[in-house]
Design a protein around this motif. Structure first.
Motif, mmCIF file in Angstrom:
data_model
loop_
_atom_site.group_PDB
_atom_site.id
_atom_site.type_symbol
_atom_site.label_atom_id
_atom_site.label_comp_id
_atom_site.label_asym_id
_atom_site.label_seq_id
_atom_site.Cartn_x
_atom_site.Cartn_y
_atom_site.Cartn_z
ATOM 1 N N ALA A 66 0.822 -1.211 0.000
ATOM 2 C CA ALA A 66 0.000 0.000 0.000
ATOM 3 C C ALA A 66 0.855 1.260 0.000
ATOM 4 C CB ALA A 66 -0.926 -0.011 1.219
ATOM 5 N N GLN A 67 2.010 1.214 0.666
ATOM 6 C CA GLN A 67 2.882 2.393 0.705
ATOM 7 C C GLN A 67 3.450 2.727 -0.664
ATOM 8 O OE1 GLN A 67 5.494 1.084 3.928
ATOM 9 N NE2 GLN A 67 4.808 2.812 5.186
ATOM 10 N N ARG A 76 -4.073 5.661 3.435
ATOM 11 C CA ARG A 76 -2.630 5.736 3.665
ATOM 12 C C ARG A 76 -2.196 4.800 4.791
ATOM 13 N NH1 ARG A 76 -1.345 10.215 5.997
ATOM 14 N NH2 ARG A 76 -3.483 10.852 6.440
ATOM 15 N N VAL A 77 -1.051 4.174 4.607
ATOM 16 C CA VAL A 77 -0.421 3.409 5.675
ATOM 17 C C VAL A 77 0.433 4.368 6.492
ATOM 18 C CG1 VAL A 77 1.216 1.589 6.240
ATOM 19 C CG2 VAL A 77 -0.439 1.249 4.409
ATOM 20 N N LEU A 78 0.196 4.423 7.803
ATOM 21 C CA LEU A 78 0.887 5.369 8.674
ATOM 22 C C LEU A 78 2.147 4.768 9.287
ATOM 23 C CD1 LEU A 78 -2.269 6.763 10.500
ATOM 24 C CD2 LEU A 78 -1.153 7.658 8.446
ATOM 25 N N ALA A 79 2.117 3.485 9.591
ATOM 26 C CA ALA A 79 3.274 2.835 10.209
ATOM 27 C C ALA A 79 3.088 1.330 10.119
ATOM 28 C CB ALA A 79 3.427 3.265 11.668
ATOM 29 N N ALA A 80 4.195 0.615 10.182
ATOM 30 C CA ALA A 80 4.160 -0.848 10.180
ATOM 31 C C ALA A 80 5.389 -1.340 10.917
ATOM 32 C CB ALA A 80 4.126 -1.383 8.756
ATOM 33 N N GLU A 81 5.176 -2.080 12.003
ATOM 34 C CA GLU A 81 6.290 -2.554 12.813
ATOM 35 C C GLU A 81 5.979 -3.932 13.367
ATOM 36 O OE1 GLU A 81 7.387 0.157 15.881
ATOM 37 O OE2 GLU A 81 7.284 1.923 14.572
ATOM 38 N N SER A 82 6.982 -4.528 13.985
ATOM 39 C CA SER A 82 6.798 -5.782 14.707
ATOM 40 C C SER A 82 7.183 -5.534 16.156
ATOM 41 C CB SER A 82 7.662 -6.890 14.109
ATOM 42 O OG SER A 82 7.428 -8.112 14.777
ATOM 43 N N SER A 85 7.375 -9.587 18.792
ATOM 44 C CA SER A 85 7.112 -10.691 17.859
ATOM 45 C C SER A 85 5.692 -10.677 17.307
ATOM 46 C CB SER A 85 7.382 -12.051 18.530
ATOM 47 O OG SER A 85 8.733 -12.124 18.952
ATOM 48 N N ARG A 86 4.978 -9.551 17.453
ATOM 49 C CA ARG A 86 3.638 -9.437 16.874
ATOM 50 C C ARG A 86 3.633 -8.261 15.902
ATOM 51 N NH1 ARG A 86 -1.429 -9.630 20.744
ATOM 52 N NH2 ARG A 86 -2.383 -9.840 18.689
ATOM 53 N N PRO A 87 3.607 -8.531 14.601
ATOM 54 C CA PRO A 87 3.581 -7.439 13.630
ATOM 55 C C PRO A 87 2.249 -6.709 13.642
ATOM 56 C CG PRO A 87 3.419 -9.558 12.521
ATOM 57 C CD PRO A 87 3.675 -9.854 13.962
ATOM 58 N N TRP A 88 2.307 -5.382 13.424
ATOM 59 C CA TRP A 88 1.090 -4.586 13.347
ATOM 60 C C TRP A 88 1.229 -3.536 12.252
ATOM 61 C CZ3 TRP A 88 1.865 0.589 14.108
ATOM 62 C CH2 TRP A 88 2.965 0.990 14.883
ATOM 63 N N ILE A 89 0.083 -3.117 11.730
ATOM 64 C CA ILE A 89 0.020 -2.105 10.685
ATOM 65 C C ILE A 89 -0.983 -1.045 11.114
ATOM 66 C CG2 ILE A 89 -0.497 -1.628 8.256
ATOM 67 C CD1 ILE A 89 -0.075 -4.644 7.734
ATOM 68 N N ALA A 90 -0.590 0.206 11.064
ATOM 69 C CA ALA A 90 -1.503 1.320 11.355
ATOM 70 C C ALA A 90 -1.858 2.001 10.036
ATOM 71 C CB ALA A 90 -0.860 2.311 12.310
ATOM 72 N N THR A 91 -3.146 2.103 9.762
ATOM 73 C CA THR A 91 -3.606 2.751 8.537
ATOM 74 C C THR A 91 -4.520 3.924 8.867
ATOM 75 O OG1 THR A 91 -5.525 1.301 8.332
ATOM 76 C CG2 THR A 91 -3.499 0.589 7.259
#
Length: 705
Positions: A66-67, A76-82, A85-91
């Protein structure tokens, strides 16, 4: 939105987590706010999947995909991190309904609005393709309508043009009815696949129904590959623009630039996002998001005060749209629930009945709401009867599946597309409903929320029949009689049923003591032991079709007996145990399938009321004749069950020409609603509201008190 539960995070990266928006097969979605007050939909991979390195990479790939798209037409994708050990995506959090929700609520779009929608989506697809990607899952639920126009969401299966679609084991890689033929066939796809999906989306926006449809997924996919799109209801000036997008051969579909030019809307066409009911809905959702983002409620680790505050805010009218689990988006509906009490969550307030004096003119009153073009057309000549429980009326939806609308104003509250309403919508105790899935699975749902409480995937239900405190009875898709434990849904017994009894719209049933009485579609009545399914007695040729039996209970201090009253060629009362005839009254005319003779009876205290030909006859529970309660204006009455609400008796007129209200006390006709309509109808009532379904429309009428 739901409050946080045990195991839910209170913070992810810069986002404080305020509530749960939903969950999908791979992820859970939270409503979050950063320290600067900016809101986001934060998607987290489920803990049990986070250890799978392949799934984790796939999950984060969605964010990177998406970025890569720089377009105002996508979320828009605002952030994406792990984190731990749990990945997350902020949109980006979008406040607005999805396209499918808007069409269901406000009806199909006008020509100019479809042009504005097409031009905007085509421009967005052009940007997606310019980034070297194909979206691959463009459909109405993946389009959010905002104050600045439509936004495309969910890049869960988007891939580079040269790549194949990636799915988990057993997952269908395309949404039935919207994915292109080459996707259905598992071939490599390019931008033309999104053009096909766009054509299907625009046809839906213009008509309110899918251009490719079928009774199950395989049938829909076959139509996509081999059938012709159903565009008859699309306005002529749009039809010739949409049809090329749906060409079977990708090479014959227009480019996104050509689509944007061909659909160029007239000046001001985009006012649909800025004025009118849809714009107000969008604004209301934005205000709700702002309210929710200010929730603090004290120490987030303790939970209860914050949970109460969140629920209070939602009851005040929370309406949002946000990203969902991997490959899904979640919508919080546009209307709050009715006020609740500790003893009856989701209970609806009753409507104010009309005074009897208001019915002296013979003119039908205005509906409380509707008619709304949201209901399904008849199946096998029968309309599924709506059920009103708690704050909703549940009915067969126009687009397939089951839907619920608030009883007080008709606004949609929830919808389940994979339910088969023709199997029946069966009210249970504790304000629940039993329904069957399109694959025959049995579900028990909370009527107010639509949430599943229990299920039996192997139930093979074709039609729900009856229930008591211990058992739920059904006819299987193969025509067998089957009993389920009402608490666990475990199959207790299965018994044969003659094929003729289950044909067409199927049988009707009732529980009378230890007997299950089944009125077959062949007009023969059969009784079975409710404990074992063993046949006990039968009456052949009672009618020409199935008629709902009425059970009358007789209690003394030491005994409890049951009588079953059967319509048809005669009105016959029989002992539930053994089937001995107690009394019989001949019909005024010979019944035909679904009409004439004695129809189903309704009990009003110690009085029985039922259609006998064209007359609404009244009797005592022992068969004694009483003055009639009304007479149809033309011909014999259909076998649609009568409804008593307030001080009015409601009956469908002959030939389905409207529904009439008769005074409960003396049978005087008060009015006829929609007298120019034709049947069939379905009628139910609760809370001084009478719900009518006819010709794909749902209406709530007032009654007299």
């Amino acid at each position: 939105m739901e409050p946080l539960g045990v195991g839910d995070p209170v913070r992810l990266g810069p986002y404080r987590i305020l509530g749960v928006l939903g969950a999908g097969g791979m992820g859970k979605v939270y409503f979050g706010r950063d320290n600067d007050g900016r809101t986001a939909a934060v998607k987290v991979l489920l803990p049990e999947l986070a250890h799978d390195a392949h799934l984790a990479r796939r999950f984060l790939r969605e964010a990177h995909t998406a970025q890569a798209v720089t377009s105002a037409g996508v979320a828009r994708v605002l952030a994406a991190e792990s984190e731990e050990s749990r990945p997350w995506i902020a949109t980006e959090f979008l406040s607005g309904p999805t396209l499918d929700d808007a069409v269901r609520t406000y009806g199909p779009f006008g020509t100019d609005a479809v042009r504005a929608l097409a031009a905007s989506l085509a421009a967005t697809l052009r940007d997606i393709h310019a980034a070297g990607l194909v979206h691959r899952d463009l459909k109405p639920p993946n389009i959010v309508l905002t104050s600045t126009g439509p936004r495309v969401i969910d890049f869960g299966i988007a891939r580079p043009e040269h790549g194949m679609t990636l799915t988990t084991t057993g997952q269908v890689p395309v949404t039935p009815g919207y994915g292109a033929p080459e996707q259905v066939l598992g071939q490599r796809v390019g931008p033309a696949a999104d053009v096909f999906s766009l054509g299907a989306v625009l046809a839906y926006a213009a008509t309110g129904r899918r251009t490719f449809d079928g009774t199950h997924v395989a049938a829909v996919q076959y139509e996509v590959v081999h059938g012709e799109p159903r565009l008859d209801d699309v306005p002529a000036e749009l039809r010739h623009l949409i049809a090329p997008c749906l060409a079977k051969d990708p090479a014959h579909r227009p480019t996104t630039d050509r689509i944007a030019g061909a659909f160029a809307p007239p000046p001001g066409a985009d006012r649909i996002w800025r004025t009118g009911p849809l714009a107000k809905d969008i604004a209301r959702r934005g205000a709700a998001a702002e309210r929710h983002s200010t929730l603090t409620g004290g120490n987030p680790a303790t939970g209860p005060s914050r949970r109460r505050l969140l629920r209070t805010s939602l009851a005040a009218g929370g309406v949002l749209a946000a990203t969902g689990g991997a490959g899904a988006w979640w919508l919080l509906r546009g209307e709050p629930e009715e006020p609740r009490t500790p003893n009856e969550p989701g209970a609806a307030s009753s409507a104010e009945p009309l005074p009897l004096s208001a019915a002296t003119s013979g003119k039908a009153p205005e509906p409380l709401w509707g008619p709304l073009p949201v209901a399904a057309k008849p199946a096998n000549g029968v309309v599924a009867t709506p059920v009103s429980l708690r704050d909703v009326v549940v009915f067969a939806a126009k687009e397939g599946g089951l839907a619920a609308r608030l009883t007080r104003n008709g606004k949609e509250k929830w919808r389940l597309p994979d339910i088969e309403p023709a199997a029946g919508i069966f009210p249970l105790q504790d304000r629940r409903i039993a329904v069957a899935g399109v694959d025959g699975a049995l579900f028990v749902l909370d009527a107010s929320t639509g949430k599943q409480q229990s299920s039996q995937p192997q139930a093979d239900v074709g039609r729900l029949l009856a229930q008591d405190d211990e058992y739920l009875f059904a006819v299987t898709r193969g025509g067998m009689l089957r009993a389920f434990d009402i608490q666990t849904l475990v199959v207790r017994w299965t018994a044969p049923l003659p094929a003729a009894a289950a044909q067409g719209a199927g049988p009707r049933g009732a529980v009378a003591g230890i007997s299950l009485v089944v009125f077959g579609a062949d007009g023969t009545v059969r009784a079975f032991s409710r404990l074992s399914g063993t046949p006990t007695w039968q009456v052949e040729g009672q009618a020409r079709s199935a008629i709902d039996p009425l059970v009358v209970e007789h209690k003394t201090p030491t005994t409890r007996d049951y009588t079953v009253i059967l319509g048809g060629r005669t009105l016959t009362a029989r002992k539930a145990l053994g089937g001995d005839e107690l009394w019989k009254i001949a019909a005024a005319d010979a019944p035909a399938p679904g009409v004439g003779g004695w129809g189903p009876l309704l009990r009003d205290g110690e009085t029985l009321i039922g259609a006998n030909g064209a007359t609404l006859s009244a009797l005592t529970v022992d068969g004694g004749q009483l003055p009639p309660r009304g007479r149809a204006s033309r011909g014999p009455l259909p076998h649609t069950p009568l409804v008593l609400q307030g001080e009015a008796l409601w009956a469908v007129e002959a030939d389905g020409r409207g529904v009439s209200a008769y005074a409960r006390a003396d049978g005087r006709r008060l009015w006829t609603w929609s007298g120019t309509s034709r049947g069939p109808w379905a009628v139910s009532a609760a809370g001084n509201r009478v719900f009518l379904v006819n010709d794909g429309k749902l209406t709530a009428m007032p009654t007299v008190g």
